[in-house]
Each structure stands twice: as C-alpha cells, then as structure tokens.
Design an enzyme around this catalytic site. Structure first.
Site, PDB file in Angstrom:
ATOM      1  N   GLU A  56      32.800   4.154  34.711  1.00 23.21           N
ATOM      2  CA  GLU A  56      31.882   4.218  35.858  1.00 23.21           C
ATOM      3  C   GLU A  56      32.220   3.157  36.906  1.00 23.21           C
ATOM      4  O   GLU A  56      31.345   2.524  37.481  1.00 23.21           O
ATOM      5  CB  GLU A  56      30.421   4.151  35.380  1.00 23.21           C
ATOM      6  CG  GLU A  56      30.120   5.334  34.470  1.00 23.21           C
ATOM      7  CD  GLU A  56      28.653   5.706  34.378  1.00 23.21           C
ATOM      8  OE1 GLU A  56      27.875   5.328  35.259  1.00 23.21           O
ATOM      9  OE2 GLU A  56      28.313   6.422  33.418  1.00 23.21           O
TER      10      GLU A  56
HETATM   11  C1  FAD Z   1      35.896   5.951  26.803  1.00 27.65           C
HETATM   12  C2  FAD Z   1      35.885   6.411  28.223  1.00 27.65           C
HETATM   13  C3  FAD Z   1      34.921   7.292  28.630  1.00 27.65           C
HETATM   14  C4  FAD Z   1      34.930   7.769  29.934  1.00 27.65           C
HETATM   15  N1  FAD Z   1      34.002   8.703  30.303  1.00 27.65           N
HETATM   16  C5  FAD Z   1      34.137   9.299  31.521  1.00 27.65           C
HETATM   17  C6  FAD Z   1      33.314  10.399  31.884  1.00 27.65           C
HETATM   18  O1  FAD Z   1      32.437  10.805  31.101  1.00 27.65           O
HETATM   19  N2  FAD Z   1      33.492  10.998  33.054  1.00 27.65           N
HETATM   20  C7  FAD Z   1      34.452  10.582  33.917  1.00 27.65           C
HETATM   21  O2  FAD Z   1      34.592  11.175  34.955  1.00 27.65           O
HETATM   22  N3  FAD Z   1      35.239   9.533  33.602  1.00 27.65           N
HETATM   23  C8  FAD Z   1      35.121   8.897  32.442  1.00 27.65           C
HETATM   24  N4  FAD Z   1      35.936   7.846  32.120  1.00 27.65           N
HETATM   25  C9  FAD Z   1      36.975   7.463  33.062  1.00 27.65           C
HETATM   26  C10 FAD Z   1      36.755   6.106  33.706  1.00 27.65           C
HETATM   27  O3  FAD Z   1      35.707   6.164  34.609  1.00 27.65           O
HETATM   28  C11 FAD Z   1      38.070   5.668  34.310  1.00 27.65           C
HETATM   29  O4  FAD Z   1      38.948   5.353  33.245  1.00 27.65           O
HETATM   30  C12 FAD Z   1      37.927   4.513  35.235  1.00 27.65           C
HETATM   31  O5  FAD Z   1      37.289   4.919  36.408  1.00 27.65           O
HETATM   32  C13 FAD Z   1      39.275   3.870  35.598  1.00 27.65           C
HETATM   33  O6  FAD Z   1      40.221   4.819  35.966  1.00 27.65           O
HETATM   34  P1  FAD Z   1      41.669   4.795  35.342  1.00 27.65           P
HETATM   35  O7  FAD Z   1      41.535   4.739  33.906  1.00 27.65           O
HETATM   36  O8  FAD Z   1      42.409   5.915  35.928  1.00 27.65           O
HETATM   37  O9  FAD Z   1      42.306   3.441  35.862  1.00 27.65           O
HETATM   38  P2  FAD Z   1      43.019   3.150  37.219  1.00 27.65           P
HETATM   39  O10 FAD Z   1      42.218   3.661  38.327  1.00 27.65           O
HETATM   40  O11 FAD Z   1      44.414   3.624  37.114  1.00 27.65           O
HETATM   41  O12 FAD Z   1      42.983   1.579  37.239  1.00 27.65           O
HETATM   42  C14 FAD Z   1      43.927   0.753  36.551  1.00 27.65           C
HETATM   43  C15 FAD Z   1      43.650  -0.703  36.932  1.00 27.65           C
HETATM   44  O13 FAD Z   1      43.874  -0.879  38.337  1.00 27.65           O
HETATM   45  C16 FAD Z   1      42.718  -1.435  38.942  1.00 27.65           C
HETATM   46  N5  FAD Z   1      42.582  -0.924  40.303  1.00 27.65           N
HETATM   47  C17 FAD Z   1      42.616   0.370  40.732  1.00 27.65           C
HETATM   48  N6  FAD Z   1      42.444   0.420  42.056  1.00 27.65           N
HETATM   49  C18 FAD Z   1      42.276  -0.858  42.488  1.00 27.65           C
HETATM   50  C19 FAD Z   1      42.061  -1.465  43.737  1.00 27.65           C
HETATM   51  N7  FAD Z   1      41.932  -0.731  44.838  1.00 27.65           N
HETATM   52  N8  FAD Z   1      41.981  -2.807  43.791  1.00 27.65           N
HETATM   53  C20 FAD Z   1      42.048  -3.567  42.671  1.00 27.65           C
HETATM   54  N9  FAD Z   1      42.262  -3.049  41.453  1.00 27.65           N
HETATM   55  C21 FAD Z   1      42.359  -1.700  41.366  1.00 27.65           C
HETATM   56  C22 FAD Z   1      41.577  -1.004  38.046  1.00 27.65           C
HETATM   57  O14 FAD Z   1      40.459  -1.854  38.202  1.00 27.65           O
HETATM   58  C23 FAD Z   1      42.201  -1.124  36.681  1.00 27.65           C
HETATM   59  O15 FAD Z   1      42.185  -2.476  36.267  1.00 27.65           O
HETATM   60  C24 FAD Z   1      35.915   7.312  30.837  1.00 27.65           C
HETATM   61  C25 FAD Z   1      36.859   6.406  30.414  1.00 27.65           C
HETATM   62  C26 FAD Z   1      36.875   5.953  29.128  1.00 27.65           C
HETATM   63  C27 FAD Z   1      37.928   4.979  28.706  1.00 27.65           C
END
Ligand code: FAD
Ligand code: FAD
Lengths: 247, 325, 380
Positions: free
Chosen positions: C363
């Site tokens: 989130e």
């Molecule tokens: C167990 C689990 C349950 C989940 N449940 C749901 C769900 O029910 N529905 C749903 O839609 N999603 C869900 N998610 C997804 C979750 O919301 C995302 O994993 C999260 O938003 C981060 O996206 P990402 O994993 O693609 O990381 P990325 O976006 O690839 O981020 C990787 C890193 O880069 C950093 N980063 C990215 N952009 C920037 C920026 N502009 N400036 C600084 N740092 C940045 C991030 O903070 C992070 O540290 C779930 C995830 C998990 C692990």
C-alpha cells in the site's frame, strides 16, 4: 420462562491490587472494570439456552446494583445478547444489602443466575441470600444447567462428588466452573443493537448493610524460594518434615 | 447465648475441618464467655458425635432425618436456624466450602445476620466484632466489622488448627420442623467420589503439569500421593489433553485449593494456575527451568528433571516414614 | 480535543483483543510455519462482524467509525497480521471503495454480501512491472460496447484465492496514461481468470498472496466504478483510506513486540538481576514505547480526520510511513532484548519482525509515502 442474571462489576482479574493511602478502600484509579467472570459465563449459558430451546426462554434480563459507573459493564452484557438491563441505583455495600436490592427485581423471574463468587470481595453469598429473601429454592455450585421439554435439570458439585437435580421454577442457580465453556465476545451487530436496548435505572429500597469493610492489607512479601540440590532430594524431605512440619 | 457450629460428616465420620471449626468456635467462646454447640445432620453414631466434645463443644445436637440425606439448601438452612434459635446462638460457624457456601447465606437472611466468608483467623476484635478475610482471590486481606447482633462466619480451609480439650459433650437429638415446601429440588442422581482423598479437603496435594509429558507418567505422582495421604491435581493443559480428569484441574478456571503443602511438578506457574493454589501454606516446585515463574511462588524448589527426581523423592519419603516408625 | 475513547470504541477494542488473545494465538505459529489460510478465524471474525465493520448498516455493515476500526486492527495485529491484512484489504480497500464510489446497483449487488462477510474482497492494482508507479498499468480493459475485455497479469494480490469479489484496475486508453485507467468489480469465478502459485513469503505467511492472470475476461459495463477514466483516482483514494488500516497494523505489530519485550525484560535475569534493571535495556524499552505511542497517535489522528470528513491523505501517509518504519525498528529491538529466545519462533518476536517488514512495502512503500507527504508540503 424469563431468566435474570445478577451482574457484579469487578476490577479486571489481572489488575494489580492497590489500596488508598490509609488502606481503608480499594484504589480504583486506572482500574479496568469487567463483568464478574462467573456472571459472564452465566450469561453465556442463558444465551445458549435461549438459542437452543426454541422459544422457551422469552427474555434474558441482567441486573446490577451499582452507581452509574456500572453502566458500561451492563451495556456490554446487552451487546453480548441480554434483552434488557436494570441498574439499581446504589453503592453495593455488602452481600446482604445487594441481595435485598436484587430481590425487588428478581421476584418476577423464573430462573435467576448468580455467580458463585465475585472476584473482588469473594463473598459467595449474594445468590444464596437472594433465594432466601424470595423464599425459593437455590441450587449452589451449579456446573450444568439444561432445560428439557420445559423441565429444568441441573448438575451441581457437592463436597466429595456431584449431583443431578430437577427443580421447580422459580429458583436461583449459583453457577461456577462448567456452566459454559467460554464467555462470548460481543459482535459488531450486538454492539450496535445495545444502543437501542433498554437500560432502566430504578431506585434502591431502604435497607442497611450488616457488615462493613474497614481496612485492607496486602499479604507480606513472600520469602525467597529455598533451593535444594537435585542430587540431594533427601534434604527436601528433611525440610518438609522438620522445618515446615507439613509431612 | 452460644456459638453454633455446623459440622459435616462423610459416611458417618466427621471431617477434620469440622473439628477445626469446633476448635475455632471454642477459642471465640473462651474470649466472650460463652459455650459451643455443634450441630450434626445425618446418621452419625454417638461415639463419633462425642468426638466433637474433644475439641470444645459442650453440646452436640444431632438431627437424624432421612429427608435430609442429601444437601437440600433450603431445608438445611431452616434446620440450622431453628437450632440456632433454640440454643440462642448469636454466632454461627460454617466451613467455606461448597456446603458452607450453599447454606450459610440462607441462614444469614433467616437470622438477619451479617455474614463474612473465607475468614482466615480468629476475630481480631470483639467490640466491634471484626474479622479478617481474603479478598481479590487471595491477593489481599480485608478486615470486616459485623454490625448486626447475629453473625455468620465461614472459615477458610486449613486456616485454623485442632485444639484438643478435656471437655465432654452432652448429646441431644433434635427433630426440626420441616414441610414439603422446603424440598422443591429433587436429587435424581448422586455421584460420590470414593476411595480417594478429596482435592478440596486435602492437606497435601501432589500436582502435575505439562512437564510430566503424558498420562503414562502419573504412576509416581499417585504413589507419592498415597504415601502422604494426599490428593492429586493437575494444571489445565493436562486436563485439556485428557491426561487427567477435569475435576483435578486447579487454577483460576478450575478448583481453588488451599492445602498445607502443594507439590507443583513440571508446572510452569502461570498466573492463572497460581490463582488456584497460591493460598497453599507451602509450595514445593520441581522444574527443569530455573526461570520458571513457579519458583517465585514456591517455598522449596529443585531444579531438574522431574522424571528422575520424583522416584528419589518417593524413596526419601519412604525412608523418613520408616525412620519414624 | 478529546483523548477519551467512547464506550463503544472500547468495547470493540476489547472484543478484538479477546478474540486475538483467546483464539488467534493458539495456532498463529503453526499457520505461519505451514503458510495455512486462517479459514476458521475468518469465519469467526465474520460472525463477530469484523468483516464489514465500517460499512453503513444500510448495506448490512457494522456502521462503526474509523477509530473503532483502527483499534480493532491494532489488537488483531498484536497477535497475527496475516489475519489483519485479510481484514484490511477487505474493509478499507474493497468495502470502503465500493461504499464511497460505487453506484446504488453495485452496492446492492456486491457491498451487501461483502459487508456481511459472506464474500471476501481483493484489490488488484499491482503488476509485475507496476508497483510504486501504479500508473504504468499494462493490464488492458478494452471497451467492447456492452462489456469490457480484460487481459493481463496482476501481482502480489492479497486474498487472491479466498476472495470472490475483485476490484481490478486496468488500462482502457493507454494513450491517456493514468487518465485512461478504469476500476471494475469482477467476480472471481468469471471465465478466463487463473491464479499463480501461492507466494512463499517472508512474513504474513498465513494470508494468501498470488498473482492473477486475466485472459479475455468479460466484465459487464455496469461493473465499472465511477466515470470512464476514474480508475486511477479511485485507486489512489482507496489507498489513502487503506493506509490508515496498514498504519494501525504496524502499530499493532510494534506494540505486540513491545509488550513481549517488557514482559521478558522483567523476568529474564542476567548478571544477578532482571535485565530490565540494566539501563541499556530499560532505555531501549523507553525508546520503543515513545515510538509506538507516536505512531498510534498519528494513526488515530488520520482516522479522526476521516471520520469527520476532513482531508486525511497527508495524515494517513504520515501515519503509515512512521508506523511502518518504527514497527521495523521496534520489532528488531524486541528480538535484541529477547536475545537467543528472540531469534526462535516460539517467542513470536521474530515473526513480528518479519511481519513488520511488509508494512514498509505494501500500500505504498515508505519511500512513496515520503513522496506523498513532501509533495503536499512543497506543492505551492
Ligand atoms: C505480501 C504482499 C501483498 C500485497 N498485496 C497487494 C494487493 O493486495 N494488491 C495490490 O495491488 N498490491 C499488493 N501488493 C503490492 C505492493 O503494493 C507493491 O509491492 C508495492 O507497491 C511496491 O511495488 P514493487 O514491489 O513493484 O516495488 P517497486 O515499485 O519496484 O519499488 C522498489 C523500490 O524502489 C523504491 N522506489 C520506487 N519508486 C521510487 C521513487 N520514485 N523514489 C524513491 N524510491 C522509489 C521503492 O520504495 C522500493 O524500495 C502486495 C505486496 C506484497 C509483498
Ligand atoms: C483465561 C485463562 C484461564 C486459565 N486458567 C487456568 C487454570 O485454571 N489452571 C491452569 O493450570 N492453567 C490455566 N490457564 C493456562 C495457563 O495460562 C498455563 O498455560 C498453564 O497453567 C500451563 O500449564 P503447565 O504449567 O502444566 O504447562 P507449561 O506452561 O507448558 O509448563 C510446563 C513446565 O514443565 C517444565 N518441564 C518440562 N519438562 C520437565 C521435566 N522433564 N522435568 C521438570 N520440569 C519439566 C517446563 O520447564 C515448564 O515450566 C489459563 C489460561 C487462560 C488464558
């Protein structure tokens, strides 16, 4: 049949007990109040009976003798499922006083449930006194309460065993371990409905307490545990025999 | 004036607690210059009734009435208050057990008497009449004044010893007035525990916890209990697992006991467990974990494997008994 | 200002606490080890009304305020965040989303069963290549006249298996960027939906997380939430509210770890005294407690604003970022205080530490929260 449950408002059983500076009263600062655990189980059993005996139980009422601060506890019983609540507006002074107050409400009920004791003053008296005020049977230390085809069946613990009894209504059941497995947790719906259920406040009858709590004391700090070496079990028997003189 | 003690018998033999209560009443009687009358309900032989005299009862009233074979709260309360009126008793003494809790409150209303339950010692004052009791599930003591002319006392178990006297009791039969109205509950079935020391009455209790590992390891516990004339008990998980019957479970949600000596074997000493045993005079803990909270509550402790220590303990008790004889 | 909870709020907190302490605690370790879904608990919590607690009673919900919801989330999370995440997604994303932005027909058809807990909801936004940057939606929802045709993959979907009602975010007009995105209510048993394997997670292992594949899934037009192109805004609004739930979850995790650390510090002896008597431990506990209290207050403030219909976006981001970050710190310190015992499963704090980590990620990661917060402060 109508069931009445007598509710005592007691400090949470995990509370650390403290008294006022002069040791003449229980210190209520920061205390969380709960439904006396046995009373809560009595309510659970009453609900189970209402649910499983198809219309036999018309109504479950809860009653407490207490001041306004007992109302949250009563409302919790409404949230759990009691149909209505009565608060008799008086400070619960002693068992005799409380039982006499309760009698004015209890006379209109068929099954009256009390806990075997309140976890604060451990009086074990209100239920028995109430039955005598009403001149009706009491069954004490009840561990099981059933209604089969409109007939009441009760199990109770006696010193050295147990009994199964049948009884006429009205009667007072003084309940303990076994009456129900676990207290119920109020549901959101129950909490919402409790807002609309009646909580009637009635005045106390003129009467006196026959006893008065005048002072309190915490038990003396326990001496440290005497450790005996595992290689020297004999020493333990020695200590129990010669020092503690208990075997 | 007199003090009336309600005594309890078990198959025609008085319980030790009844002798204790007579002793207790005698001490009060000495202080306020009155005499002790003991009331017995049930079929008890004269030789047994006389024993109440040894502890200070100057009179024993015996009610032998088949209608009263089972404890009928309402009828018993009536009998007792009739006896109290007849003997002009102003103080009535009961045990704080299931029986006492069943009838003392009813008697108290009949006599308009202030009641204090679970009293732990002789009155600390007679004018005003003040007694000490346990409150907050044994976490504290309170001093309570009884203001009414009539007083009902229930005495906590094992809180007063036996005091033998030279006294002889006069025995008197008593036929109470009872009506059908007093018997509106019917006993359909009775289950009596026999051949065992009763947990609530026991002076010594040997109790096992989850550390005993399984029901098959209860042999030594029973052996030790037999040797000491003790009752057996257990912690809640043990009865939940059906290693032991539920009526042995002690603690906040089980039986609350107050023996002179409590053995906690493989019991961690959770607060809920201690709630049921902390009034024991002495607690012995055997546990392999030196951090187990039971050692905070215990008077004597051994750190080690209970399975190894228990047989040694049994032997040591046997040796002590042999040396005694 | 009033720091007093109402009688009802306290009753709800106690109900959640009682359930957690009596029931969840019993098999939380086992479910964590086996990554087993808490079926029995969800059924019980449904019966108790936690599964639709903030929905309007008009739609069979519990009608409770956000403060109550926060208190319940905290209590459950003290013991078991696998269960609280199921509640959080269901309540604050799905139920909240439909209640506020759905039309009457959608509420009748879907919100009622969700509010009664008869059906569980899931929220499908993230994709393999669209996480923090949620506007980069690759999943397509083509407008086919009477229906939309959905194709694509959603990743990390909580409740993916247990839910029967999905809210799916997908792109209808790729050329319009985030303004072309739509949100749909999709029934999980629609033909063309399949699930990837259960994700083998670090923590919250007893909740069901899967990827979800859409192959030519037909969704009726009437299942679109809001105007054409409202989907991205919808998702952001839902997440604003959802963050309060996750913040409360993080507060619960942290305060659960703090409680265990306090209890242990008072019992464990080293160098002749309880370790609580060593100032290094006592001060750790003090620091932890201040953090937990701060996080709780931020979280309640956000809930309070939401309950009063005031803007709460920044407040919920602050609460979520701070609570998640301190949950990580506090649980790590709790493991430290418990020493070797802290590192083994039986003592729970290592699990709380694993659970805390997720609150910094989903989130909106902590970094993304800082973007939201700083933008709101710097925007003009
Ligand atoms: C167990 C689990 C349950 C989940 N449940 C749901 C769900 O029910 N529905 C749903 O839609 N999603 C869900 N998610 C997804 C979750 O919301 C995302 O994993 C999260 O938003 C981060 O996206 P990402 O994993 O693609 O990381 P990325 O976006 O690839 O981020 C990787 C890193 O880069 C950093 N980063 C990215 N952009 C920037 C920026 N502009 N400036 C600084 N740092 C940045 C991030 O903070 C992070 O540290 C779930 C995830 C998990 C692990
Ligand atoms: C609302 C509520 C009410 C409760 N009511 C009660 C109650 O009435 N009564 C009750 O007993 N419990 C009650 N409990 C449960 C209580 O909290 C404890 O879980 C329980 O008392 C623990 O039982 P135990 O000591 O036998 O087991 P454990 O806590 O598992 O302890 C076993 C002990 O045995 C020791 N041990 C293991 N192997 C050996 C060995 N070989 N030699 C020596 N020692 C060994 C261990 O070190 C440990 O200390 C209640 C709990 C709740 C939540």
């Amino acid at each position: 049949m109508k069931i009445l449950i007598c509710i005592s408002n007691v400090p949470d059983t995990t509370t650390k007990i403290r008294f006022t500076a002069d040791n003449t009263a229980f210190d209520t600062a920061g205390i969380q109040w709960i439904i006396n655990p046995w009373d809560e189980l009595a309510l659970t059993r009453a609900m189970e009976l209402k649910e499983t005996t198809g219309g036999t139980i018309e109504k479950i009422t809860v009653v407490a003798v207490g001041l306004k601060d007992a109302e949250p506890t009563l409302r919790k019983t409404l949230a759990i499922g009691a149909d209505d609540a009565v608060r008799i507006d008086a400070e619960p002074k002693d068992a005799f006083f409380v039982a006499e107050q309760l009698a004015q409400v209890a006379k209109d009920y068929d099954i009256i449930l009390c806990g075997i004791e309140a976890s604060d003053y451990n009086g074990s008296a209100v239920g028995g006194m109430l039955s005598e005020f009403l001149g009706i049977p009491s069954i004490s230390s009840v561990s099981k309460l059933d209604i089969e085809n409109g007939n009441v069946k009760v199990n109770r613990e006696i010193d050295g065993g147990s009994e199964t009894l049948s009884t006429e209504v009205p009667f007072v059941a003084i309940v303990q371990k076994g009456i129900a497995l676990e207290p119920r947790i109020p549901s959101m719906r129950g909490i919402m409905m409790a807002r609309k259920k009646p909580l009637n406040v009635i005045p106390a009858v003129e009467t006196e307490a026959l006893t008065e709590f005048v002072s309190y004391e915490l038990p003396p700090a326990k001496a440290a545990c005497k450790m005996v070496d595992a290689e020297n079990v004999k020493e333990l028997v020695d200590l129990l025999h010669n020092e503690a003189k208990v075997i | 004036m007199s003090i009336l003690v309600y005594t309890e018998n078990w198959d025609g033999k008085f319980k030790k607690l009844s002798f204790e209560q007579v002793s207790y009443a005698s001490e009060i009687a000495k202080n306020i210059n009155t005499s002790v009358v003991a009331l017995s309900i049930g079929n008890v032989e004269e030789t047994e009734l006389k024993k109440l005299g040894d502890y200070g009862a100057s009179k024993v009233i015996s009610v032998n009435e088949t209608k009263l074979d089972n404890l009928a709260n309402q009828a018993y309360a009536k009998v007792i208050s009739q006896a109290a009126k007849k003997e002009e008793s102003t103080i009535l003494v009961f045990a704080n057990n299931y029986t006492g809790k069943a009838i003392a409150p009813r008697v108290s209303v009949k006599l308009k008497a202030g009641l204090v339950s679970g009293i732990t010692a002789l009155p600390i004052n007679y004018e005003p009449f003040t007694v000490r009791k346990k409150v907050f599930t044994s976490k504290a003591f309170a001093d309570v004044i009884i203001k009414s002319p009539f007083k009902v006392l229930t005495i906590a178990q094992n809180s007063f010893g036996l005091i033998e006297t030279e006294n002889k009791a006069q025995i008197e039969n008593f036929a109470p007035e009872l009506s059908d109205e007093d018997f509106r509950t019917k006993v359909e079935d009775v289950h009596k525990i026999t051949g065992k020391v009763l947990l609530n009455d026991a002076e010594i209790v040997v109790s096992g916890g989850r550390g005993m590992k399984g029901s098959e390891n209860w042999g030594p516990i029973e052996e030790l209990a037999n040797l000491l004339g003790a009752a057996t008990a257990c912690s809640r998980p043990v009865s939940d697992e059906d290693w032991r019957p539920h009526d042995e479970h002690v603690g906040q949600t089980g039986k609350i006991i107050a023996p002179n000596l409590y053995f906690a074997l493989g019991i961690s000493g959770a607060i809920q467990h201690l709630g049921g045993v902390s009034s024991s005079k002495y607690i012995v803990a055997i546990n392999k974990d030196n951090d187990a909270p039971i050692f905070e509550a215990a008077d004597y402790g051994i750190i080690g494997d209970v399975h190894k220590i228990l047989p040694e303990l049994i032997n040591a008790v046997k040796e002590m008994k042999a040396a005694e004889n | 200002m009033d720091f007093e909870f109402t009688e009802e709020q306290l009753m709800i907190r106690q109900a959640a606490r009682d359930y957690a302490e009596r029931e969840l605690i019993q098999d939380v370790l086992e479910r964590d080890a086996k990554a087993e879904f808490p079926t029995r608990h969800i059924k019980n919590l449904t019966d108790l009304g936690f599964m639709g607690m903030i929905v309007d009673p008009k739609y069979d919900g519990g009608g409770m305020d956000t403060i109550s919801y926060v208190l319940a989330m905290e209590e459950i999370s003290k013991i078991d965040s696998s269960v609280s995440v199921i509640l959080s997604v269901h309540n604050s994303l799905v139920c909240f989303g439909i209640q506020v932005y759905g039309n009457e027909k959608q509420k009748e058809k879907y919100l009622r069963t969700l509010a009664r807990g008869e059906k569980i909801g899931a929220f499908l936004l993230s994709e393999p290549e669209a996480g923090s940057d949620a506007s980069m939606q690759r999943t397509l929802a083509e407008d086919k006249g009477d229906y939309y045709l959905i194709n694509g993959v959603k990743n990390w979907i909580s409740n993916a298996n247990s839910a029967s009602i999905y809210i799916v975010i997908a792109q209808t007009y790729p050329e319009k960027g985030h303004k072309g995105i739509n949100a749909f209510i999709v029934e999980k048993d629609s033909p063309g939906i399949s699930l990837g394997p259960h994700e083998d997670k670090m923590g919250m292992r007893s909740s069901d997380t899967h990827s979800v594949m859409f192959t030519d899934v037909k969704v009726p037009k009437e299942n679109r939430i809001g105007e054409d192109g409202f989907g991205f805004k919808f998702a952001m609004k839902a997440l604003e509210a959802g963050r309060i739930g996750i913040a409360a979850q993080a507060v619960g995790i942290a305060s659960g770890a703090l409680n265990r650390a306090i209890q242990y510090a008072k019992e464990r002896k080293a160098f002749g005294t309880e370790i609580a008597n060593h100032q290094a431990i006592a001060f750790k506990i003090s620091d932890m407690a201040v953090k937990v209290e701060n996080a709780r207050n931020l979280c309640l403030k956000a809930a309070w604003l939401k309950d009063r219909g005031k803007p709460f976006s920044t407040a919920s981001s602050m609460a979520k970022q701070y609570a998640a970050d301190i949950a990580m710190e506090v649980t790590t310190e709790a493991v430290q205080i418990l020493g070797g015992y802290g590192y083994v499963k039986e003592y729970h704090v290592e699990r709380l530490m694993r659970e805390a980590k997720l609150t910094q990620i989903y989130e909106g990661t902590s970094e993304i929260q800082k973007i939201v917060i700083s933008r709101s402060l710097l925007k003009d």
